[in-house]
Write a protein that holds these residues in place. Sequence first.
Motif, PDB file in Angstrom:
ATOM      1  N   HIS A 105       0.837  -1.212   0.000  1.00 30.63           N
ATOM      2  CA  HIS A 105       0.000   0.000   0.000  1.00 30.63           C
ATOM      3  C   HIS A 105       0.866   1.254   0.000  1.00 30.63           C
ATOM      4  N   GLY A 106       1.998   1.170  -0.665  1.00 30.76           N
ATOM      5  CA  GLY A 106       2.885   2.312  -0.800  1.00 30.76           C
ATOM      6  C   GLY A 106       4.017   1.956  -1.741  1.00 30.76           C
ATOM      7  N   PRO A 107       4.945   2.885  -1.982  1.00 32.27           N
ATOM      8  CA  PRO A 107       6.067   2.614  -2.878  1.00 32.27           C
ATOM      9  C   PRO A 107       6.919   1.452  -2.379  1.00 32.27           C
ATOM     10  N   CYS A 108       7.318   0.578  -3.298  1.00 30.63           N
ATOM     11  CA  CYS A 108       8.171  -0.547  -2.908  1.00 30.63           C
ATOM     12  C   CYS A 108       9.334  -0.738  -3.885  1.00 30.63           C
ATOM     13  N   GLU A 109       9.559   0.259  -4.769  1.00 27.58           N
ATOM     14  CA  GLU A 109      10.611   0.115  -5.781  1.00 27.58           C
ATOM     15  C   GLU A 109      11.994  -0.009  -5.159  1.00 27.58           C
ATOM     16  N   ASP A 110      12.271   0.763  -4.099  1.00 27.09           N
ATOM     17  CA  ASP A 110      13.591   0.706  -3.477  1.00 27.09           C
ATOM     18  C   ASP A 110      13.866  -0.666  -2.878  1.00 27.09           C
ATOM     19  N   LEU A 111      12.849  -1.262  -2.245  1.00 28.51           N
ATOM     20  CA  LEU A 111      13.022  -2.597  -1.666  1.00 28.51           C
ATOM     21  C   LEU A 111      13.261  -3.631  -2.754  1.00 28.51           C
ATOM     22  N   LEU A 112      12.458  -3.557  -3.808  1.00 30.08           N
ATOM     23  CA  LEU A 112      12.581  -4.554  -4.868  1.00 30.08           C
ATOM     24  C   LEU A 112      13.888  -4.392  -5.629  1.00 30.08           C
ATOM     25  N   ALA A 113      14.337  -3.166  -5.822  1.00 27.09           N
ATOM     26  CA  ALA A 113      15.618  -2.951  -6.495  1.00 27.09           C
ATOM     27  C   ALA A 113      16.743  -3.592  -5.706  1.00 27.09           C
ATOM     28  N   PHE A 114      16.751  -3.388  -4.392  1.00 25.78           N
ATOM     29  CA  PHE A 114      17.803  -3.970  -3.544  1.00 25.78           C
ATOM     30  C   PHE A 114      17.700  -5.490  -3.519  1.00 25.78           C
ATOM     31  N   ALA A 115      16.472  -5.999  -3.335  1.00 22.70           N
ATOM     32  CA  ALA A 115      16.276  -7.442  -3.204  1.00 22.70           C
ATOM     33  C   ALA A 115      16.633  -8.181  -4.489  1.00 22.70           C
ATOM     34  N   PHE A 116      16.188  -7.672  -5.638  1.00 25.07           N
ATOM     35  CA  PHE A 116      16.497  -8.335  -6.903  1.00 25.07           C
ATOM     36  C   PHE A 116      17.989  -8.274  -7.195  1.00 25.07           C
ATOM     37  N   ALA A 117      18.628  -7.129  -6.927  1.00 24.83           N
ATOM     38  CA  ALA A 117      20.070  -7.020  -7.156  1.00 24.83           C
ATOM     39  C   ALA A 117      20.830  -7.986  -6.258  1.00 24.83           C
ATOM     40  N   ALA A 118      20.390  -8.127  -5.007  1.00 26.61           N
ATOM     41  CA  ALA A 118      21.050  -9.044  -4.077  1.00 26.61           C
ATOM     42  C   ALA A 118      20.903 -10.495  -4.540  1.00 26.61           C
ATOM     43  N   ALA A 119      19.696 -10.877  -4.977  1.00 25.19           N
ATOM     44  CA  ALA A 119      19.472 -12.237  -5.449  1.00 25.19           C
ATOM     45  C   ALA A 119      20.274 -12.520  -6.712  1.00 25.19           C
ATOM     46  N   ALA A 120      20.304 -11.540  -7.623  1.00 29.25           N
ATOM     47  CA  ALA A 120      21.046 -11.722  -8.873  1.00 29.25           C
ATOM     48  C   ALA A 120      22.538 -11.855  -8.600  1.00 29.25           C
ATOM     49  N   ALA A 121      23.066 -11.027  -7.704  1.00 29.14           N
ATOM     50  CA  ALA A 121      24.500 -11.080  -7.395  1.00 29.14           C
ATOM     51  C   ALA A 121      24.889 -12.419  -6.774  1.00 29.14           C
ATOM     52  N   ARG A 122      23.983 -13.003  -5.987  1.00 28.51           N
ATOM     53  CA  ARG A 122      24.270 -14.274  -5.325  1.00 28.51           C
ATOM     54  C   ARG A 122      23.914 -15.486  -6.180  1.00 28.51           C
ATOM     55  N   GLY A 123      23.086 -15.277  -7.193  1.00 27.22           N
ATOM     56  CA  GLY A 123      22.606 -16.401  -7.980  1.00 27.22           C
ATOM     57  C   GLY A 123      21.652 -17.286  -7.207  1.00 27.22           C
ATOM     58  N   VAL A 124      20.789 -16.648  -6.377  1.00 26.55           N
ATOM     59  CA  VAL A 124      19.849 -17.391  -5.539  1.00 26.55           C
ATOM     60  C   VAL A 124      18.414 -16.962  -5.845  1.00 26.55           C
ATOM     61  N   PRO A 125      17.432 -17.751  -5.444  1.00 28.83           N
ATOM     62  CA  PRO A 125      16.026 -17.377  -5.656  1.00 28.83           C
ATOM     63  C   PRO A 125      15.610 -16.216  -4.770  1.00 28.83           C
ATOM     64  N   LEU A 126      14.536 -15.571  -5.173  1.00 32.10           N
ATOM     65  CA  LEU A 126      13.934 -14.476  -4.407  1.00 32.10           C
ATOM     66  C   LEU A 126      12.504 -14.852  -4.064  1.00 32.10           C
ATOM     67  N   GLN A 127      12.145 -14.658  -2.816  1.00 30.36           N
ATOM     68  CA  GLN A 127      10.766 -14.887  -2.397  1.00 30.36           C
ATOM     69  C   GLN A 127      10.186 -13.582  -1.875  1.00 30.36           C
ATOM     70  N   ALA A 128       9.117 -13.103  -2.501  1.00 32.62           N
ATOM     71  CA  ALA A 128       8.417 -11.902  -2.056  1.00 32.62           C
ATOM     72  C   ALA A 128       7.226 -12.329  -1.213  1.00 32.62           C
ATOM     73  N   VAL A 129       7.071 -11.692  -0.064  1.00 30.57           N
ATOM     74  CA  VAL A 129       6.013 -12.110   0.849  1.00 30.57           C
ATOM     75  C   VAL A 129       5.255 -10.883   1.353  1.00 30.57           C
TER      76      VAL A 129
END
Length: 291
Positions: free
Chosen positions: A161-185
């Motif tokens: 119920h608000g902006p979440c781009e900053d969280l998703l940018a960090f989370a996706f970059a972290a998952a991509a850098a590690r080569g691991v799955p991402l779970q959004a909850v």
Amino acid sequence: MEPVVTVGLDGSPESLAAARWAADEADRRKLTLRLLHAWPLLAPEPIHLPSEMDQNYWAKRIVHNAKAELQARHPGLTIVGNLVAEDAEEALLKASAESEMTVLGSRGMEPVESYFLGDISMPVVARAERPVVLVRAGAREEGPPSTPGASGGVVVALKLHGPCEDLLAFAFAAAAARGVPLQAVHGRSIPLHAHAPWGTDHDVTEKIRQDAQKLLSDALRPWREKFPSVEVTSGIGLESPTKVVVRTAKGAGLLVVGRRRHRPALAPPLGSVVTAAIHHARCPVAVIPHD
């Protein structure tokens, strides 16, 4: 200044665990690692003085020992030491403003004894303008996962119920850098009108779940396209968001949560989900400020 990952050092096991995690992250992202030790009583650097008379000896030793260990683990990583004669909280906040992320040790719910980890880390988390990651001592090493959450992936908690781009940018970059799955909850408590004498009204709760799932899918869609290599799953929990997040984070390699930069005047500096994550999650917790 070139992009850096800054870690606060005070010589405690928690700050050393944070330094190891920060070194891994800096190496993974090809960034410089800055080891920051701040203390108001640091003396001006002497020109020629025996070590036994150097007032800064122990501060230098904290940084030197950490740097030697981390350099041995990451020979190609650029590591700089930074001794600052300043209040630790203010020094870390200044450093965080020019860092890709700031990494600090965390004791969770255990008794607090150290300077950085007691009165310092929580105000830094609450006031920093850029991501702060809290790391516990003894956190398990990340390993190649096969599924999210319980196998070392990245978990990101979203309010929807608000902006979440900053969280998703960090989370996706972290998952991509590690080569691991991402779970959004996303967690959402069941409203009063969904309760019935026999339990909960399935039609009402299912409608709430479907609406939330659509919002979550819409938020994830552009990031899935931007990071096609990241395996993404999502889930909706119809209970307290704090319970959903803490439960989902069990076994995760990293938990990403958001913090509003501007909270109501009488509200606690950190929201309930961030507070629960810091106190109860066993994995590193990245707190991302957002509007």
